[in-house]
Design a protein around this motif. Structure first.
Motif, PDB file in Angstrom:
ATOM      1  N   GLY A 160       0.817  -1.220   0.000  1.00  0.00           N
ATOM      2  CA  GLY A 160       0.000   0.000   0.000  1.00  0.00           C
ATOM      3  C   GLY A 160       0.837   1.250   0.000  1.00  0.00           C
ATOM      4  O   GLY A 160       2.066   1.179  -0.018  1.00  0.00           O
ATOM      5  N   PRO A 161       0.200   2.414   0.008  1.00  0.00           N
ATOM      6  CA  PRO A 161       0.900   3.694  -0.106  1.00  0.00           C
ATOM      7  C   PRO A 161       1.917   3.926   1.017  1.00  0.00           C
ATOM      8  O   PRO A 161       2.984   4.509   0.782  1.00  0.00           O
ATOM      9  CB  PRO A 161      -0.205   4.748  -0.033  1.00  0.00           C
ATOM     10  CG  PRO A 161      -1.502   4.032   0.043  1.00  0.00           C
ATOM     11  CD  PRO A 161      -1.266   2.562   0.087  1.00  0.00           C
ATOM     12  N   ALA A 162       1.619   3.432   2.219  1.00  0.00           N
ATOM     13  CA  ALA A 162       2.545   3.663   3.328  1.00  0.00           C
ATOM     14  C   ALA A 162       3.882   2.985   3.055  1.00  0.00           C
ATOM     15  O   ALA A 162       4.952   3.541   3.359  1.00  0.00           O
ATOM     16  CB  ALA A 162       1.941   3.136   4.630  1.00  0.00           C
ATOM     17  N   LEU A 163       3.815   1.840   2.433  1.00  0.00           N
ATOM     18  CA  LEU A 163       5.042   1.114   2.091  1.00  0.00           C
ATOM     19  C   LEU A 163       5.854   1.899   1.054  1.00  0.00           C
ATOM     20  O   LEU A 163       7.073   2.045   1.177  1.00  0.00           O
ATOM     21  CB  LEU A 163       4.686  -0.286   1.556  1.00  0.00           C
ATOM     22  CG  LEU A 163       5.866  -1.158   1.139  1.00  0.00           C
ATOM     23  CD1 LEU A 163       6.768  -1.467   2.312  1.00  0.00           C
ATOM     24  CD2 LEU A 163       5.382  -2.463   0.503  1.00  0.00           C
ATOM     25  N   GLY A 164       5.128   2.410   0.075  1.00  0.00           N
ATOM     26  CA  GLY A 164       5.782   3.239  -0.950  1.00  0.00           C
ATOM     27  C   GLY A 164       6.491   4.424  -0.317  1.00  0.00           C
ATOM     28  O   GLY A 164       7.627   4.750  -0.660  1.00  0.00           O
TER      29      GLY A 164
END
Ligand code: ATP
Ligand code: MG
Length: 403
Positions: free
Chosen positions: A365-369
């Motif tokens: 998800g975006p947090a990982l990015g």
């Protein structure tokens, strides 16, 4: 006239002429290579014209490739070299100013030379080193004059690209246009609008890369031809900003030259500009990046982030262009900062998203990015080592801080 010493490129190709002759046809070296040999300039591609029709040419040689049979051109592979052999031809009827409506193969060298654009491009050279000069091209070479073969007005009407080629040869040879040729270029300039942009681009690009590019650009301006090129209509004053560049400066790549043009024209939407010119997207992107680097550089030395973002080649090309603008340059700083980077691309980070999901229980998800980007820049900035353990510790710490 006889060429004192045949350049080695022609000598190597002599067996080709001889084979064609032995089969009962005529064959000559033609085009730019003969001109360049006479000017004692380096030769690239040796072109051959012959009275043999394509099928006849193919029968003479063991290894040939059809690269443009409809135009009469056959590629011959001999002793590790490639030679284009083109049948003598005329291009008699032009209907739309874009391309010959028909190409007729002929057996006469004279007919072939008559359809060539400028007298200095219309020589033929035989195997004995004798120059065929039907239009006083040698005199024009001597006087550094660019003169259309035949009636200039007619010739530019047949193919308006010749107008661009005229500017281009002015720029590469440093020759002056003969008066009637120059007048006809001016009168026929509006026909350039009908020429395919791709062909125009090639000639304009070669012009910009030539040693006398200013002369070529000046001729384009005084003839009014620029009005008929994409995004250049009524932009005389803007184009003239190119002349702010130092007199001696020559561009070292196409991208660099077009970056200077884009800057002169103050183009905001660079991709759109190059769409009009129908270049590849990659070309447009590279030019855009050079422009970006120059703008960053105006603010001072390039930092690690800047050096990370762009290819070294582009950083150096932009720096070189600064020399053209008589601005300070510092190649060493760029080299040093660039070479000191621990990574040059995000794929070099030893940890990637997949790994974090699989081995460390991260959710996709975006947090990982976001965390991956943070890692990447921490490494670039020299705050984090590009080592798995250090990176994991860094992530853990970031998580703690969030709590
Ligand atoms: P360069 O050294 O840059 O290759 P060149 O003179 O060989 O220059 P080319 O574009 O390779 O130029 O063309 C080869 C030759 O074909 C020219 O020298 C000229 O005789 C002829 N030619 C090419 N394009 C045209 C044209 N549009 N109209 C008339 N003749 C042309
Ligand atoms: Mg050529």
């Amino acid at each position: 006239m006889r060429l004192e010493k045949m350049p080695s490129e022609f000598q190597e190709a002599l067996p080709i002429l001889e084979k064609i002759k032995a089969a009962g046809f005529e064959a000559y070296f033609v085009g730019g290579s003969v001109r360049d040999a006479l000017l004692d300039r380096p030769i690239h591609d040796v072109d051959i014209a012959s009275s043999s029709y394509p099928e006849e040419t193919k029968a003479i040689f063991d290894r040939t490739v059809d690269i443009g049979i409809e135009h009469g051109t056959v590629l011959v592979l001999e002793n590790g070299q490639e030679y284009e052999i083109t049948t003598f031809r005329t291009e008699d009827v032009y209907v739309d100013y874009r391309r010959p409506s028909s190409v007729s193969f002929v057996r006469s060298l004279e007919e072939d030379l008559k359809r060539r654009d400028f007298t200095v491009n219309a020589f033929a050279l035989n195997e004995k080193g004798e120059i065929v000069d039907l239009f006083h091209g040698l005199e024009d070479l001597e006087n550094k004059v660019l003169r259309a073969v035949g009636l200039p007005h007619e010739r530019f009407n047949e193919d308006a690209l010749r107008i661009m080629r005229g500017f281009r040869f002015q720029a590469s040879l440093g020759f002056e246009l003969e008066e009637a040729t120059s007048d006809a270029m001016k009168e026929c300039a509006p026909l350039l609008e009908k020429i395919s942009v791709e062909r125009t681009f090639i000639e304009f690009d070669k012009l910009l890369l030539s040693p006398y590019w200013r002369q070529g650009v000046e001729a384009m301006l005084s003839s009014g031809a620029y009005h008929y090129l994409p995004e250049m209509k009524d932009r005389k004053e803007a184009i003239e900003r190119l002349f702010d560049i130092e007199l001696e400066y020559t561009f070292s790549t196409s991208e660099q030259a077009w970056a200077a043009l884009v800057l002169a024209l103050e183009i905001q939407d660079i991709p759109k500009f190059f769409k009009k010119w129908k270049t590849s997207r990659e070309f447009a992107k590279t030019v855009e990046q050079i422009v970006e680097i120059l703008k960053l550089r105006e603010k001072g030395s390039l930092d690690k982030r800047a050096c990370y973002k762009y290819e070294k080649r582009l950083l150096l090309l932009a720096e070189e262009l600064r020399e053209g603008y008589a601005l300070s340059v510092d190649y060493l700083v760029i080299e040093r900062v660039y070479d000191s980077l621990t990574i040059h691309d995000k794929h070099e980070v030893v940890v990637n998203g997949g790994m974090l999901i699989k081995e460390y229980g991260f959710q996709p998800g975006p947090a990982l990015g976001e965390i991956l980007t943070k890692i990447e820049y921490a490494i670039v900035d020299g705050e984090l080592a590009n080592e798995k353990e250090a990176i994991i510790a860094y992530i853990q710490q970031a998580k703690e801080e969030e709590k």
